[in-house]
Design an enzyme around this catalytic site. Structure first.
Site, PDB file in Angstrom:
ATOM      1  N   GLY A  98       0.570   5.405  -7.602  1.00 14.63           N
ATOM      2  CA  GLY A  98       0.167   4.280  -8.094  1.00 14.63           C
ATOM      3  C   GLY A  98       0.659   3.771  -9.571  1.00 14.63           C
ATOM      4  O   GLY A  98       0.592   2.915 -10.016  1.00 14.63           O
ATOM      5  N   THR A 155       0.968  -1.171  -0.013  1.00 18.97           N
ATOM      6  CA  THR A 155      -0.003  -0.027  -0.057  1.00 18.97           C
ATOM      7  C   THR A 155       0.783   1.345  -0.172  1.00 18.97           C
ATOM      8  O   THR A 155       2.055   1.033   0.212  1.00 18.97           O
ATOM      9  CB  THR A 155      -0.953  -0.074   1.411  1.00 18.97           C
ATOM     10  OG1 THR A 155      -1.910   0.799   0.963  1.00 18.97           O
ATOM     11  CG2 THR A 155      -0.042   0.286   2.458  1.00 18.97           C
TER      12      THR A 155
END
Length: 178
Positions: free
Chosen positions: A162, A7
Site C-alpha cells: 500500500g 488491487t
C-alpha cells in the site's frame, strides 16, 4: 471502455496456518472508485479462502464458477481449481476474462491465472494484483527472518504494498484458517 482494476492479494502459509488478505481499492483508470471493496472471502462452509484481482466483473464471474466447481467436487480445492482452469482455457467467453484468483484451504494454496494455469506457490507465499510483487517480496523477507504468524505477515506485506503501489490502499481484509 476501461475496466475496474488494481488491487493486491497476498497469502502466507506457515505450519498449519494460512492467511489470505487483500486491500480494498477499486480503480477505474486514474480514479479511485471505491476504497473499501471486499476482495477476500470465505466460501464452501468457511473452509476455503479466496481472493481475486483483475477486472471486478470478471473476478466475480470466475468466483461464481469456482464456487460451483468446489460444490461439484465436494470441497476438493485442487480438483475444483483444475476443472475451472480447463473451462477457462477452452471456453471462448472465459478466455476473455481478465482476473486471477488465490485460493486456500487447510492444506493447499493455489493461484489460478488468467491463462488458465493452476500454480502451487513455492514456500507457501503468493501474491497477485498490481501490488503483488511488493507484497510477495515483503512476505518472503518476513517469513525468512521473523517468527510472525501468517496473519501478521500478510498484514505487514499489504502495508508495504500500500505504501508503494498507487493501486493499493491500506483498507485490509484478512481471513485465516488455523
Amino acid at each position: 471502455m476501461e475496466q475496474f482494476h488494481g488491487t493486491t492479494i497476498v497469502s502466507v502459509r506457515r505450519g498449519d496456518k494460512v492467511a489470505l488478505g487483500g486491500d480494498g481499492q477499486v480503480t477505474l483508470g486514474n480514479i479511485v472508485m471505491k476504497g473499501g471493496a471486499r476482495k477476500v472471502r470465505r466460501i464452501y462452509n468457511n473452509q476455503v479462502l479466496v481472493g481475486f484481482a483483475g477486472g471486478t466483473a470478471d473476478a466475480f464471474s470466475l468466483l461464481d464458477r469456482f464456487e460451483a466447481k468446489l460444490e461439484k467436487h465436494q470441497g476438493n480445492l485442487t480438483r475444483a481449481a483444475v476443472e475451472l482452469a480447463k473451462d477457462w482455457r477452452t471456453d471462448r467467453m472465459l478466455r476473455r476474462l481478465e482476473a486471477m484468483l488465490i485460493t486456500a484451504d487447510a492444506t493447499t494454496t493455489l493461484v489460478i491465472t488468467g491463462n488458465g494455469d493452476v500454480l502451487d506457490p513455492e514456500g507457501g507465499i503468493c501474491a497477485i494484483g498490481s501490488g503483488g510483487a511488493y507484497a510477495q517480496a515483503a512476505a518472503r523477507a518476513l517469513v525468512e527472518n521473523t517468527e510472525l504468524s501468517p496473519r501478521e505477515i500478510v498484514e505487514k506485506s499489504l502495508g508495504i504494498a500500500g505504501d508503494m503501489c498507487i493501486y493499493t490502499n491500506h483498507n485490509r481484509i484478512i481471513e485465516t484458517i488455523e
